[in-house]
Scaffold this motif. Structure first.
Motif: not given
Ligand code: GLU
Length: 301
Positions: A214-235
């Motif tokens: 984004r910086e290299r292309l001169g595009l606006p910054a965004v905020r990020h929120g990375h949410v936890p994944l769902m897993v099976n019972d073996e993790g």
């Protein structure tokens, strides 16, 4: 009030892990009086994207009450915008052709004297002479990499907090000519005026690459929120082989969309009974800062 987005890849039915991420994207995009969640279809790869999958995914999202605003953006219609961005990087001398196969990258990265973050490109093709490039081009079409100079990027993720990653020379155009996901994604976010990206935390490691691009292309910054994944019972990350994990599988077992919404709400720590009434009923209970970081085990409806 930030504009959010959800960007499914139409390669199969969405499973409850994907639906949970979509639900979280909706909740982030509507809490605190915000109202905008935009939709992007990540159908860039003609080898895997199918219209029938897209229709089923959109129907499932709609059944759960995950609604979108604005025009839908499809990556398959965006070639010109991607070429424009790639050309800009070429013009600034920030790219180079890469002829490495996956195996060559693996071998070079695991050489005893090399210490790189997992999956990072070791730079084999960075400084080839033009004669060497011409010679290698006879055997294999080139991918295009960004010259990132191992820059260190630090950002604050809305869920994971302060994160620092070294950016490697990643691919911006695959060797079959298709623009790479990181490039397409940042160009599209700018076009859709996205301000907050909420997505699965399997994508956290690649985020520094996108911020740098984004910086290299001169595009606006965004905020990020990375949410936890769902897993099976073996993790392990939830997948089709884990049984009834799509909305249609769960319907066959007698669970309607409201029941699935309730189970997903419970997996986020929100009241299942409120979820029966619809997503908006969850908003008063939703606090993005209280989201757990660890993965959640899917235990059914
Ligand atoms: N299409 C990607 C996926 O389904 C998500 C991309 C993104 O949110 O940036 O994993």
């Amino acid at each position: 009030m930030p504009i959010g987005r959800y960007a499914p890849s139409p390669t199969g039915d969405l499973h409850v892990g994907n639906l949970r991420t979509a639900m979280l994207a909706w909740l982030f995009a509507h809490h605190d009086g915000a109202t905008e969640l935009r939709l992007r279809i990540d159908d860039l790869d003609p080898a895997t994207a199918r219209l029938e999958h897209e229709h089923r995914q959109l129907a499932d999202l709609d059944d759960l009450g995950i609604t979108f605003t604005g025009d839908v953006l499809r990556q398959s219609e965006r070639d010109e915008a991607y070429r424009h961005a790639i050309d800009r990087l070429h013009r600034h001398d920030l790219t180079y052709p890469c002829f490495c196969s996956r195996r060559e990258i693996r071998e070079a990265a695991s050489a005893p004297h090399v210490h790189l973050p997992e999956g990072a490109y070791p730079g084999t093709c960075r400084d080839l002479s033009s004669t060497e490039r011409a010679r290698r081009a006879e055997n294999r079409p080139a991918a295009v990499r960004l010259r990132a100079d191992a820059v260190e990027v630090t950002f604050t993720d809305g869920v994971h907090g302060l994160t620092t990653t070294v950016v490697d020379d990643f691919v911006i155009q695959r060797n079959d000519g298709v623009p790479a996901y990181n490039l397409a994604s940042v160009v599209d976010d700018a076009t859709q005026n996205i301000e907050e990206v909420v997505r699965g935390d399997d994508l956290l490691d690649g985020t520094a690459r996108q911020i740098h691009l984004r910086e290299r292309l001169g595009l606006p910054a965004v905020r990020h929120g990375h949410v936890p994944l769902m897993v099976n019972d073996e993790g392990k990350r939830l997948a089709k082989r884990d049984g009834a994990v799509t909305l249609s599988d769960l319907r066959e077992l007698g669970h309607d969309a409201a029941a699935v919404r309730a189970a997903l709400a419970a997996s986020i720590g929100l009241p299942a009974d409120a979820a029966q009434a619809g997503l908006a009923a969850l908003l008063p209970h939703f606090d993005p800062n209280a989201l757990a970081i660890g993965p959640t085990v899917w235990s059914g409806c």
